[in-house]
Design an enzyme around this catalytic site. Structure first.
Site, PDB file in Angstrom:
ATOM      1  N   LYS A  27       0.843  -1.288  -0.040  1.00  0.00           N
ATOM      2  CA  LYS A  27      -0.088  -0.013   0.129  1.00  0.00           C
ATOM      3  C   LYS A  27       1.008   1.087   0.209  1.00  0.00           C
ATOM      4  O   LYS A  27       0.797   2.173  -0.845  1.00  0.00           O
ATOM      5  CB  LYS A  27      -1.064   0.164   1.399  1.00  0.00           C
ATOM      6  CG  LYS A  27      -1.734  -1.159   1.332  1.00  0.00           C
ATOM      7  CD  LYS A  27      -2.804  -0.860   2.437  1.00  0.00           C
ATOM      8  CE  LYS A  27      -2.178  -1.047   3.970  1.00  0.00           C
ATOM      9  NZ  LYS A  27      -1.207  -1.966   4.499  1.00  0.00           N
ATOM     10  N   ARG A 102      -8.861   2.548   9.331  1.00  0.00           N
ATOM     11  CA  ARG A 102      -8.431   1.302   9.928  1.00  0.00           C
ATOM     12  C   ARG A 102      -9.443   0.420  10.731  1.00  0.00           C
ATOM     13  O   ARG A 102      -9.492  -0.536  10.788  1.00  0.00           O
ATOM     14  CB  ARG A 102      -7.360   1.442  11.106  1.00  0.00           C
ATOM     15  CG  ARG A 102      -5.904   1.764  10.268  1.00  0.00           C
ATOM     16  CD  ARG A 102      -4.801   2.087  11.555  1.00  0.00           C
ATOM     17  NE  ARG A 102      -3.534   2.370  11.096  1.00  0.00           N
ATOM     18  CZ  ARG A 102      -2.634   1.994  10.681  1.00  0.00           C
ATOM     19  NH1 ARG A 102      -2.738   0.467  10.663  1.00  0.00           N
ATOM     20  NH2 ARG A 102      -1.450   2.331  10.124  1.00  0.00           N
ATOM     21  N   ARG A 141      11.797  -6.951   4.568  1.00  0.00           N
ATOM     22  CA  ARG A 141      11.709  -5.227   4.517  1.00  0.00           C
ATOM     23  C   ARG A 141      12.837  -4.453   5.249  1.00  0.00           C
ATOM     24  O   ARG A 141      13.381  -5.047   6.320  1.00  0.00           O
ATOM     25  CB  ARG A 141      10.544  -4.872   4.827  1.00  0.00           C
ATOM     26  CG  ARG A 141      10.170  -3.506   4.368  1.00  0.00           C
ATOM     27  CD  ARG A 141       8.803  -3.038   4.182  1.00  0.00           C
ATOM     28  NE  ARG A 141       7.823  -3.223   5.523  1.00  0.00           N
ATOM     29  CZ  ARG A 141       6.658  -2.842   5.692  1.00  0.00           C
ATOM     30  NH1 ARG A 141       6.197  -2.536   4.460  1.00  0.00           N
ATOM     31  NH2 ARG A 141       6.282  -3.220   6.732  1.00  0.00           N
ATOM     32  N   ARG A 174      12.801  -2.586  10.516  1.00  0.00           N
ATOM     33  CA  ARG A 174      11.745  -2.059  11.532  1.00  0.00           C
ATOM     34  C   ARG A 174      11.300  -2.967  12.743  1.00  0.00           C
ATOM     35  O   ARG A 174      10.992  -4.125  12.374  1.00  0.00           O
ATOM     36  CB  ARG A 174      10.784  -1.355  10.968  1.00  0.00           C
ATOM     37  CG  ARG A 174      11.049  -0.297   9.961  1.00  0.00           C
ATOM     38  CD  ARG A 174       9.564   0.423   9.244  1.00  0.00           C
ATOM     39  NE  ARG A 174       8.317  -0.399   8.941  1.00  0.00           N
ATOM     40  CZ  ARG A 174       7.616  -0.045   8.342  1.00  0.00           C
ATOM     41  NH1 ARG A 174       7.394   1.195   8.030  1.00  0.00           N
ATOM     42  NH2 ARG A 174       6.650  -0.905   8.091  1.00  0.00           N
ATOM     43  N   ARG A 185       0.332  -8.362  13.892  1.00  0.00           N
ATOM     44  CA  ARG A 185       0.034  -7.345  12.958  1.00  0.00           C
ATOM     45  C   ARG A 185      -1.064  -8.093  12.192  1.00  0.00           C
ATOM     46  O   ARG A 185      -1.944  -7.181  11.791  1.00  0.00           O
ATOM     47  CB  ARG A 185       1.257  -6.910  12.414  1.00  0.00           C
ATOM     48  CG  ARG A 185       2.207  -6.114  13.221  1.00  0.00           C
ATOM     49  CD  ARG A 185       3.637  -5.870  12.098  1.00  0.00           C
ATOM     50  NE  ARG A 185       3.119  -4.674  11.153  1.00  0.00           N
ATOM     51  CZ  ARG A 185       3.880  -4.389  10.531  1.00  0.00           C
ATOM     52  NH1 ARG A 185       4.948  -4.913   9.984  1.00  0.00           N
ATOM     53  NH2 ARG A 185       3.365  -3.334   9.273  1.00  0.00           N
TER      54      ARG A 185
END
Length: 233
Positions: A27, A102, A141, A174, A185
């Site tokens: 996204k 959200r 990532r 991260r 998550r």
């Protein structure tokens, strides 16, 4: 003159666009690219919160102690920031929401805000990616510590391991991309955000996007959807 021709030839968005999808669906990458292509703001509530806190606005002063405690900022503060931001002149020709809304209550209030500002109904793009691929994307990532550019050690590695191609900055993982955090998550997305898919689909506002393709192919698919939406408006 060349710049004027380019600006004149740029496509128009003229609406709010919302990107929905689980963490790792791409996204953020697509939101930045689409906003660039259409010359509209790329909006995230995280950026809004940091901006208000940094400027010391009334909303920022309310949010700051909550953020410092590591708690979620209440919807009424976030939505007030959203309304203030999309009221700005640079949003008149459309904007792209990345990671917002959200929850269903946020979506319902956003609809009221958009209606009150005469910004029309949003177009919602739902990015679909297989769960195994999501986990691979998230664990692989890496983000540049300097400029924030995103890489993936599996799918889009840097030219030099551990270093950003643009500025040589260190690439870091991260904390929320670590494997032990990812399961929660994804579970949180299923609980809170996935009901939005049904909400927007029932209103005829949602289009599915195959987010498993490469970045350029996904961008082409998104532009195709936006172009068709414009022609049907």
């Amino acid at each position: 003159m060349a710049g004027s021709r380019s600006a004149a030839a740029a496509p128009r968005l003229n609406r709010a666009v919302i990107f929905l999808g689980p963490p790792g669906a791409g996204k953020g990458t697509q939101a930045i690219e689409i906003a660039r292509l259409y010359g509209v703001p790329h909006l995230s509530t995280g950026d809004m919160l940091r901006d208000h806190v940094g400027r010391g606005t009334a909303l920022g002063r309310l949010a700051k102690p909550i953020m410092e405690r590591g708690e979620l900022v209440p919807d009424e503060i976030v939505l007030a920031m959203v309304e203030e931001r999309i009221s700005q002149p640079d949003c008149a020709n459309g904007f792209v929401f990345d990671g917002f809304p959200r929850t269903l209550p946020q979506a319902e209030t956003l609809a009221e805000i958009l209606s009150g500002l005469r910004l029309g109904r949003p177009l919602v793009l739902h990015f679909i990616v297989d769960a195994c691929q999501l986990k691979r994307r998230l664990t692989g990532r890496r983000m540049c510590r300097v400029g924030g550019e995103i890489y993936n050690v599996y799918e889009r590695p840097p030219k030099v391991a551990g270093r950003c191609d643009n500025d040589g900055g260190e690439l870091i993982q991260r904390p929320d991309d670590r494997e032990e955090v990812i399961a929660e998550r994804l579970a949180a997305y299923e609980r809170q955000t996935k009901p939005l898919v049904d909400y927007y689909r029932s209103q005829g506002l949602l289009e599915d996007v195959d987010g498993s393709a490469d970045v350029e192919a996904v961008t082409r698919a998104v532009v195709g959807i936006l172009t068709r939406a414009q022609s049907n408006a």
